[in-house]
Design an enzyme around this catalytic site. Structure first.
Site, PDB file in Angstrom:
ATOM      1  N   SER A  90       1.095 -13.443 -59.729  1.00  0.00           N
ATOM      2  CA  SER A  90       0.435 -14.096 -58.608  1.00  0.00           C
ATOM      3  C   SER A  90      -1.024 -14.367 -58.937  1.00  0.00           C
ATOM      4  O   SER A  90      -1.584 -13.809 -59.876  1.00  0.00           O
ATOM      5  CB  SER A  90       0.522 -13.202 -57.378  1.00  0.00           C
ATOM      6  OG  SER A  90      -0.327 -12.078 -57.546  1.00  0.00           O
ATOM      7  N   LYS A  91      -1.599 -15.224 -58.132  1.00  0.00           N
ATOM      8  CA  LYS A  91      -3.010 -15.546 -58.274  1.00  0.00           C
ATOM      9  C   LYS A  91      -3.855 -14.275 -58.164  1.00  0.00           C
ATOM     10  O   LYS A  91      -4.839 -14.094 -58.852  1.00  0.00           O
ATOM     11  CB  LYS A  91      -3.385 -16.536 -57.170  1.00  0.00           C
ATOM     12  CG  LYS A  91      -4.715 -17.205 -57.373  1.00  0.00           C
ATOM     13  CD  LYS A  91      -4.997 -18.173 -56.268  1.00  0.00           C
ATOM     14  CE  LYS A  91      -5.852 -17.545 -55.200  1.00  0.00           C
ATOM     15  NZ  LYS A  91      -6.203 -18.462 -54.117  1.00  0.00           N
ATOM     16  N   ARG A  92      -3.404 -13.432 -57.288  1.00  0.00           N
ATOM     17  CA  ARG A  92      -4.066 -12.144 -57.057  1.00  0.00           C
ATOM     18  C   ARG A  92      -4.172 -11.316 -58.348  1.00  0.00           C
ATOM     19  O   ARG A  92      -5.176 -10.669 -58.601  1.00  0.00           O
ATOM     20  CB  ARG A  92      -3.199 -11.391 -56.060  1.00  0.00           C
ATOM     21  CG  ARG A  92      -3.723 -10.622 -54.947  1.00  0.00           C
ATOM     22  CD  ARG A  92      -4.682 -11.028 -53.931  1.00  0.00           C
ATOM     23  NE  ARG A  92      -5.707  -9.992 -53.793  1.00  0.00           N
ATOM     24  CZ  ARG A  92      -6.973 -10.238 -54.040  1.00  0.00           C
ATOM     25  NH1 ARG A  92      -7.372 -11.423 -54.437  1.00  0.00           N
ATOM     26  NH2 ARG A  92      -7.852  -9.282 -53.897  1.00  0.00           N
TER      27      ARG A  92
ATOM     28  N   GLY B 183      -4.464 -12.292 -61.345  1.00  0.00           N
ATOM     29  CA  GLY B 183      -5.519 -12.804 -62.204  1.00  0.00           C
ATOM     30  C   GLY B 183      -6.861 -12.191 -61.844  1.00  0.00           C
ATOM     31  O   GLY B 183      -7.585 -11.679 -62.700  1.00  0.00           O
TER      32      GLY B 183
END
Length: 506
Positions: free
Chosen positions: A263-265, A267
């Site tokens: 997920s973007k999280r 990163g």
RNA sequence: GGCCCGUUCGUCUAAGGGUUAGGACACCACCCUUUCACGGUGGUGAUACGAGUUCGAAUCUCGUACGGGCUACCA
């Protein structure tokens, strides 16, 4: 005109393009190229509430950077357009009508509030997420529970409705997946998915089937998260176009982060990029850094993505896009999810920095310096510098630290590293060195080193103790390639200038 | 909860019934290097578990465990 193979990718313009998305494009692209087929792009913009301005252009920019441009696109309208689903609204509704007429779909007038009440009532620990299926179908407000007259009345009054698929009872739906072989489902566990929303827009389920048919798609590759809804799509193919016309499916394994689906999280949390290029959310202004900006070469990015879930069966790991096209086969894609390893990603980039032409690196490095406010005036000097330091760079951004001192004198001089052992004898040595170097006719590494060491010996100094001060004079700190290599590239006047300057500081 | 998919070193993977289970990243050691790296050599390290089929199973079958995905008028 029609190729034997047609594949498509369908991004939704809702934000940044993540690793899994680019890999899906890549596998589609490789498959199409390998079979001399078409690769097209469709834009899934039927969810107005999540549509983000600029995301569509951003997606094209990412694909262009990665070298994966589609053959046809909304920008280069092809014969099966339009490719934006919002512009195909009427097409979908036509097929919705046909499904209703054939008894495979029905109108449902339930409001979101009514649906919520139904879910709350049916919710239990045994069934935490109740579905709109055959068990509740008759208790809801729809054209199955209502009489034909009542239905017509509601329709005539302009009551908002959705169109739902009527899932048949007790059937087994199975299909061959190119990666996982046979997959089968029992229709009794499926729910009556919405096909057309109240605003008349289709959901993905209807759109993907209609578009794949109309655009003559032969192979449909998508992420594994779609596997549970595949039976709905199979059923729609059966109802609408016949199972024989259905494309071949391949559900790609997920790319996993440190815990679960990447997920973007992840990163932000673990300090690595998850998007191809940096993406700034226009609403929140939140910036998510991309692989490009982090300093990855597109060649490396493609390479690492391809190998995340696919392997030729050999020990080869470094592939160009052309080599991938030759070697790729969808059947050899892994079925299990692959955890993304940033260290390995960096390794791929390092290999590509060592591999590609200086002229290619030059473009990237020059841009890096210019972005950081250092103009490149001497192109030849930059080439020499790149050649000298490229083996020590993992990311393009590393070139900044590794060779900015070639383009401009160091600003911070680590004199603290020299001072403790500094004395007049050494000072005199460097004054003498300036004289010797000024006189030298051949400005080459070997000669510079020889005269440096001879002078040290003549002054009864160990050259080892003089190398560090010399290095710091030239680059500012305890890093970088061989000092004499640096001096050679810097040239006579710049080298002597830098020695003089630091001498005056000590 | 239900359904679906999956499971070989920490990670990415090779081995389509017979291998001392191979490679790469990471890690460790040594070498190279009068900086920091790169590089070189070597090392630690895996078939989730239990049955079955077979002369022989990482490989085929079943069960268990674990992991993941889906379960929206999102894709």
């Amino acid at each position: 005109m029609n190729k034997k193979v047609r594949v498509r990718f369908a991004p939704s313009p809702t934000g940044g393009l993540h690793l899994g998305g680019v890999r899906t494009v890549l596998y589609n692209y490789l498959f199409a190229k390998k079979h001399d087929g078409d690769f097209i792009l469709r834009i899934e913009d039927t969810d107005q509430s999540r549509y983000v301005e600029g995301a569509e252009k951003y997606i094209f920019d990412c694909l262009r950077w990665a070298g994966l441009e589609p053959d046809e696109s909304p920008e280069h309208s092809g014969q099966y357009g339009p490719y934006r689903q919002s512009e195909r609204k009427e097409i979908y509704s036509r097929y919705g009508d046909q499904l209703i007429k054939d008894g495979h779909a029905y109108y449902a007038f339930d409001t979101p509030e009514e649906l919520e009440i139904m879910r709350q009532e049916l919710k239990s620990s045994d069934n935490p997420s109740p579905q709109y299926d055959k068990t509740v179908r008759h208790k809801m407000r729809n054209s199955i529970s209502l009489s034909a007259g009542d239905t017509k009345k509601l329709l005539d009054e302009g009551t908002k409705y959705v169109v739902r698929i009527k899932i048949p009872d007790n059937e087994t739906v199975s299909f061959m997946d190119l990666i996982r072989k046979e997959v089968s489902f029992d229709t009794s566990v499926l729910d009556d998915k919405v096909l057309l929303k109240a605003d008349g827009m289709p959901t993905y389920h209807l759109a993907v089937v209609v578009d794949d048919y109309l655009m003559k798609i032969t192979h449909a590759f998508r992420g594994e998260e779609w596997l549970p809804s595949a039976p709905v799509h199979i059923l729609l193919w059966k109802f609408l176009f016949g199972i024989d016309n259905m494309p071949q499916w391949a559900h790609l394994p997920l790319i996993l982060g440190p815990n679960g689906k990447l997920s973007k999280r992840d990163g932000a949390k673990f300090g690595f990029p998850v998007f191809a290029m940096s993406w700034t959310d226009p609403k929140t202004h939140e910036l998510t850094e991309g692989f490009k900006e982090k300093g990855f070469l597109p060649e490396a990015f493609i390479n690492l993505l391809a190998l995340l879930g696919w392997n030729e069966g050999s020990e080869k790991e470094i592939y160009s896009l052309e080599e991938l096209t030759d070697a790729f086969s969808i059947e050899r894609v892994q079925s299990g999810g692959a955890r993304f390893d940033y260290e390995k990603a960096r390794w791929f980039n390092h290999e590509w920095i060592k591999k590609i032409d200086i002229s290619r690196l030059h473009i990237h490095v020059k841009r890096l310096f210019e972005e950081r406010g250092i103009p490149v005036t001497d192109e030849i000097l930059l080439d020499k510098a790149i050649e000298l330091v490229k083996d020590r760079c993992t990311l393009i951004t590393d070139f900044y630290d590794q060779c900015s001192f070639f383009l401009q004198p160091p600003v911070d001089i680590d004199t603290a590293a020299i001072l403790p052992k500094w004395d007049e004898k050494k000072n005199l040595f460097f004054i003498e060195l300036i004289r010797v170097y000024s006189l030298s006719s051949l400005w080459q590494r070997e000669g510079l080193e020889t005269s440096f060491k001879e002078l040290a010996a003549a002054n009864q100094l160990k050259s080892g103790e003089l190398m560090l001060p010399f290095r710091i004079m030239l680059v500012g700190g305890k890093f970088g390639p061989g000092v004499f290599d640096i001096a050679e590239i810097l040239g006579k006047s710049e080298t002597t200038e830098r020695i003089k300057k630091v001498l005056s500081m000590l």
